[in-house]
Design an enzyme around this catalytic site. Sequence first.
Site, mmCIF file in Angstrom:
data_model
loop_
_atom_site.group_PDB
_atom_site.id
_atom_site.type_symbol
_atom_site.label_atom_id
_atom_site.label_comp_id
_atom_site.label_asym_id
_atom_site.label_seq_id
_atom_site.Cartn_x
_atom_site.Cartn_y
_atom_site.Cartn_z
ATOM 1 C CG HIS A 155 -1.775 -0.997 1.572
ATOM 2 N ND1 HIS A 155 -1.424 -2.098 2.293
ATOM 3 C CD2 HIS A 155 -3.080 -1.148 1.263
ATOM 4 C CE1 HIS A 155 -2.483 -2.896 2.425
ATOM 5 N NE2 HIS A 155 -3.494 -2.345 1.802
ATOM 6 C CG ASP A 180 1.770 -1.018 3.384
ATOM 7 O OD1 ASP A 180 1.051 -0.590 4.295
ATOM 8 O OD2 ASP A 180 1.435 -1.931 2.598
HETATM 9 C C1 XLS Z 1 -8.038 -6.816 4.119
HETATM 10 C C2 XLS Z 1 -7.501 -6.939 2.775
HETATM 11 C C3 XLS Z 1 -6.312 -6.050 2.473
HETATM 12 C C4 XLS Z 1 -6.092 -5.937 1.000
HETATM 13 C C5 XLS Z 1 -5.193 -4.809 0.591
HETATM 14 O O1 XLS Z 1 -8.833 -7.601 4.585
HETATM 15 O O2 XLS Z 1 -7.196 -8.284 2.545
HETATM 16 O O3 XLS Z 1 -5.176 -6.517 3.125
HETATM 17 O O4 XLS Z 1 -5.570 -7.113 0.485
HETATM 18 O O5 XLS Z 1 -5.699 -3.584 0.928
#
Ligand code: XLS
Length: 444
Positions: A107, A110
């Site tokens: 992200h 991140d």
């Molecule tokens: C949350 C999601 C998240 C997505 C990315 O439940 O899995 O981690 O994969 O934003």
Amino acid sequence: MADTNSAISYFPDIDTIKYEGIDSENQLAYRYYDKDQMVLGKRMEDHLRMAVCYWHTFCSDGMDIFGSGTFNRPWHSANNDRAAADAKMAAAFEFFTKLDLPYYCFHDVDVTEASDTPDELSNNLKYAADNLARHQEASGKKLLWGTANLFSHPRYAAGGLTNPDPQVAACAIRQIRDCLEVTHKLGGSNYVLWGGREGYDTLLNTDLKREQDNFGRFLSMVVDHKKKIGFEGKILIEPKPHEPMYHQYDFDTATIYGFLRRYDLLGEVHVNIEPNHATLSGHSFAHELATAVSLDMMGSIDINMGNYQNGWDTDQFNLDIRDITSALIEILPSGGLDTGGFNFDAKVRRQSNDEADLFYGHIGGVDALARALLAAADIIERGKIDAMKKERYAGWESGLGQAMISDDASLASIADTVASDGINGSHSSGKQEYLENLINQSIK
Ligand code: XLS
Ligand code: NI
Ligand code: NI
């Protein structure tokens, strides 16, 4: 500028993880994942296209809603500043390299230090992207997908693209524009939108139609922008029925199909399926994949699993070989993952606070995938499940079946056949137990 060849090691006691075969006693080795082994005509590494995720593994400090962090990672520091972001990135690329996996995912927030304003985030992301490019270059690692975090900042409490306040939606759009461009610049294979807060907590304050219309309109703009900048990867939506919201619009693959059809986006947007989200929506992992394949929507996979006894997204490493095998036989016959891959959207438990635990978690997840791939290939090569399905539907290939689906057929013409031909129909075995046994027999 961050030094990508830094001499500091964050995992000094751990060497590159190698394939040692099933008899190895070494817990820091692969038993099934032999990346160059050919399976159904392709290298294992190219089938699975595995990725490590940034958020669970390098950002999380083990905090949960009942308590603060437990991990104390050497790359974390009290202030989430640029030096901390650089250290985290160095640790991340050392980890990708030591696991010997080809891809990673992130992200925007991140990989950046804390940003107070949208403007700061844009600038910080530019800086981070240059460093990611250098790390990719030095390590040979590649980006499976990038995504904008539109759920953590307080401004997104009521959603990003579906926010009731146009100013907030504009901030979300800016974040997506920036992150899509960075993903493109880094050679990413896909761009993901997980609508964590695109949904509602109560209908009493929600204009459902307006929110969905806005979502459809802005998603079309994402697709247009992707084309404008020449990004050739796929745009993926990640279905999840709820958590954090009471109801999320991207409930499951079938719901997303209806949404894409309504806003004329079929073929432009695919899905990123996560087993733990599948089970939260009352489906199996295999069901979500079979649905995506049948609707031409297959994109990528966030591999993990839930806990069978509770009802939330526990994001555990998926060790259920039977479950993964059943899922893989749904995608391998149509050529597998294309631009997608298996991203470990999974985290070690809060008590697993050694850096080695991060390795154990991933090694287990990698080997479960590899073992399931071998089992699925064996099932496909033996051909018995496929043969049974073909035989089961053979009636539709000729005679009555073909007549019933021809353009001349009508309800009355079909109904009349039964009377004139004395058709009675018969019940033949669905052979469920025989088929289930075949799955277990191929798991070695
Ligand atoms: C949350 C999601 C998240 C997505 C990315 O439940 O899995 O981690 O994969 O934003
Ligand atoms: Ni996910
Ligand atoms: Ni999830």
